[in-house]
Write a protein that holds these residues in place. Structure first.
Motif, PDB file in Angstrom:
ATOM      1  N   LEU A 154     -10.420  -8.347   6.718  1.00 43.84           N
ATOM      2  CA  LEU A 154      -9.021  -8.375   6.297  1.00 43.84           C
ATOM      3  C   LEU A 154      -8.482  -6.959   6.421  1.00 43.84           C
ATOM      4  O   LEU A 154      -9.052  -6.028   5.829  1.00 43.84           O
ATOM      5  CB  LEU A 154      -8.929  -8.829   4.833  1.00 43.84           C
ATOM      6  CG  LEU A 154      -7.559  -8.667   4.164  1.00 43.84           C
ATOM      7  CD1 LEU A 154      -6.551  -9.662   4.744  1.00 43.84           C
ATOM      8  CD2 LEU A 154      -7.681  -8.843   2.648  1.00 43.84           C
ATOM      9  N   VAL A 155      -7.421  -6.804   7.193  1.00 41.91           N
ATOM     10  CA  VAL A 155      -6.769  -5.496   7.284  1.00 41.91           C
ATOM     11  C   VAL A 155      -5.478  -5.558   6.485  1.00 41.91           C
ATOM     12  O   VAL A 155      -4.637  -6.429   6.713  1.00 41.91           O
ATOM     13  CB  VAL A 155      -6.475  -5.113   8.749  1.00 41.91           C
ATOM     14  CG1 VAL A 155      -5.625  -3.847   8.806  1.00 41.91           C
ATOM     15  CG2 VAL A 155      -7.785  -4.916   9.504  1.00 41.91           C
ATOM     16  N   LEU A 176      -4.657 -10.074   9.569  1.00 44.68           N
ATOM     17  CA  LEU A 176      -3.789  -8.906   9.404  1.00 44.68           C
ATOM     18  C   LEU A 176      -2.757  -9.197   8.321  1.00 44.68           C
ATOM     19  O   LEU A 176      -1.850 -10.011   8.528  1.00 44.68           O
ATOM     20  CB  LEU A 176      -3.114  -8.588  10.738  1.00 44.68           C
ATOM     21  CG  LEU A 176      -2.176  -7.380  10.799  1.00 44.68           C
ATOM     22  CD1 LEU A 176      -2.889  -6.102  10.403  1.00 44.68           C
ATOM     23  CD2 LEU A 176      -1.593  -7.252  12.209  1.00 44.68           C
ATOM     24  N   LEU A 177      -2.940  -8.570   7.157  1.00 41.24           N
ATOM     25  CA  LEU A 177      -2.001  -8.693   6.034  1.00 41.24           C
ATOM     26  C   LEU A 177      -1.074  -7.485   6.123  1.00 41.24           C
ATOM     27  O   LEU A 177      -1.462  -6.374   5.776  1.00 41.24           O
ATOM     28  CB  LEU A 177      -2.783  -8.695   4.712  1.00 41.24           C
ATOM     29  CG  LEU A 177      -1.995  -8.653   3.405  1.00 41.24           C
ATOM     30  CD1 LEU A 177      -1.099  -9.890   3.248  1.00 41.24           C
ATOM     31  CD2 LEU A 177      -2.951  -8.535   2.203  1.00 41.24           C
ATOM     32  N   VAL A 178       0.124  -7.723   6.609  1.00 42.93           N
ATOM     33  CA  VAL A 178       0.947  -6.591   7.021  1.00 42.93           C
ATOM     34  C   VAL A 178       2.332  -6.636   6.375  1.00 42.93           C
ATOM     35  O   VAL A 178       2.959  -7.696   6.281  1.00 42.93           O
ATOM     36  CB  VAL A 178       1.041  -6.540   8.566  1.00 42.93           C
ATOM     37  CG1 VAL A 178       1.656  -7.804   9.143  1.00 42.93           C
ATOM     38  CG2 VAL A 178       1.769  -5.305   9.048  1.00 42.93           C
ATOM     39  N   VAL A 211      -1.834 -13.673  11.176  1.00 41.51           N
ATOM     40  CA  VAL A 211      -0.994 -12.672  10.517  1.00 41.51           C
ATOM     41  C   VAL A 211      -0.456 -13.245   9.208  1.00 41.51           C
ATOM     42  O   VAL A 211       0.106 -14.348   9.188  1.00 41.51           O
ATOM     43  CB  VAL A 211       0.178 -12.259  11.434  1.00 41.51           C
ATOM     44  CG1 VAL A 211       1.140 -11.344  10.688  1.00 41.51           C
ATOM     45  CG2 VAL A 211      -0.355 -11.568  12.685  1.00 41.51           C
ATOM     46  N   LEU A 212      -0.622 -12.483   8.145  1.00 43.90           N
ATOM     47  CA  LEU A 212      -0.026 -12.798   6.856  1.00 43.90           C
ATOM     48  C   LEU A 212       1.013 -11.715   6.570  1.00 43.90           C
ATOM     49  O   LEU A 212       0.677 -10.534   6.497  1.00 43.90           O
ATOM     50  CB  LEU A 212      -1.088 -12.808   5.746  1.00 43.90           C
ATOM     51  CG  LEU A 212      -2.299 -13.708   5.985  1.00 43.90           C
ATOM     52  CD1 LEU A 212      -3.296 -13.582   4.825  1.00 43.90           C
ATOM     53  CD2 LEU A 212      -1.864 -15.168   6.158  1.00 43.90           C
ATOM     54  N   LEU A 213       2.253 -12.129   6.415  1.00 45.99           N
ATOM     55  CA  LEU A 213       3.345 -11.172   6.203  1.00 45.99           C
ATOM     56  C   LEU A 213       3.608 -11.004   4.716  1.00 45.99           C
ATOM     57  O   LEU A 213       3.559 -11.967   3.951  1.00 45.99           O
ATOM     58  CB  LEU A 213       4.618 -11.676   6.888  1.00 45.99           C
ATOM     59  CG  LEU A 213       4.493 -11.973   8.376  1.00 45.99           C
ATOM     60  CD1 LEU A 213       5.759 -12.644   8.895  1.00 45.99           C
ATOM     61  CD2 LEU A 213       4.202 -10.683   9.153  1.00 45.99           C
ATOM     62  N   THR A 214       3.956  -9.789   4.315  1.00 49.07           N
ATOM     63  CA  THR A 214       4.185  -9.526   2.899  1.00 49.07           C
ATOM     64  C   THR A 214       5.194  -8.394   2.739  1.00 49.07           C
ATOM     65  O   THR A 214       5.639  -7.798   3.715  1.00 49.07           O
ATOM     66  CB  THR A 214       2.838  -9.210   2.193  1.00 49.07           C
ATOM     67  OG1 THR A 214       3.042  -9.234   0.777  1.00 49.07           O
ATOM     68  CG2 THR A 214       2.279  -7.858   2.621  1.00 49.07           C
TER      69      THR A 214
END
Ligand SMILES: [Zn+2]
Ligand SMILES: [Zn+2]
Length: 248
Positions: A154-155, A176-178, A211-214
């Motif tokens: 997990l980045v 990618l938690l971005v 991709v997980l957006l936050t």
């Protein structure tokens, strides 16, 4: 390895229940937290006895990423019996900031063992944590977490103004938690954050698995934000909320 979104930021919001950044990562009985922003302590403590955390990693010293270390400190001192301590990996200026916030020298050291966060790889329980400096504040880091021996990771971007700063962290297939503060974009001049097209380009260039957006700013269009990432990246894209969980 299981990710639970406790708080998805950003610094302010009109969404009910919105709290600062906090991401809980668990492997068996072991757990770490990435950031502990404003209001996130309650959601964390509802999910795990906080004294069981191996560490809290703080991406940078903006309050929406660290200020709930104050309730954590009080909880460890005044609620847990016998009183307990938790490790915190953060820029060393954290100690001075928290002490000043409470106008009390030694406040932080009362329950938190601060370990200097620096670029490089560290082992925390069953986790491998890799940190790189990123463009945001002088004390900002991007983080990659994986289980020792596992390929998938997990980045977590933290807050970042230059997507390419994260490239050394992301391995093909990673989640990618971005942060995507400015939604579909563009990012205004001088604002050290990302938008969807930048996050999507990073995911494509690095071969991220999904991709997980936050950290979406108040008032930004959610669907348009997701679309702006999908325009650059063909894999799965989601915008996460508190309570979101996934296996990694
Ligand atoms: Zn932030
Ligand atoms: Zn920030």
């Amino acid at each position: 390895m299981r990710l639970t979104v406790v708080g998805a930021g950003p610094a302010y919001s009109d969404a009910r229940g919105a709290v600062g950044a906090c991401y809980l990562v668990r492997s068996g009985d072991h757990a770490i937290a990435l950031d502990l922003g404003h209001g996130a302590f309650a959601g964390l403590a509802a999910r795990i006895p906080p004294e069981r955390l191996e560490t809290v990693l703080i991406s940078h010293l903006h309050p929406d990423h660290f200020v709930d270390l104050v309730p954590l400190r009080h909880y460890l001192r005044y609620h847990v019996r016998p009183a307990s301590r938790v490790r915190v990996d953060a820029h060393p200026d954290l100690v001075e900031r928290l002490d000043a916030l409470h106008a009390e020298p030694g406040f932080t050291a009362g329950a938190l063992d601060v370990v200097a966060l620096e670029p490089g790889v560290r082992r925390v329980g069953p986790f491998t944590v890799e940190a790189v400096r990123v463009t945001h504040t002088a004390d900002s880091f991007g983080l990659r977490v994986s289980e020792v021996g596992a390929e998938d990771g997990l980045v977590y971007s933290g807050d970042v103004g230059v997507a390419d700063d994260l490239r050394p962290l992301v391995r093909p297939g990673d989640v990618l938690l971005v942060e995507v503060s400015f939604g579909p974009g563009p990012v205004p001049p001088g604002a050290s954050h990302l938008d969807g097209p930048a996050a999507g380009a990073l995911a494509r260039q690095t071969g991220a698995g999904r991709v997980l957006l936050t950290h979406l700013l108040m008032g930004r269009d959610r669907a348009a934000t997701i679309q702006s990432v999908k325009g650059r990246f063909e894999g799965p894209v989601e915008l996460v909320e508190p309570g979101y969980e996934t296996e990694i």
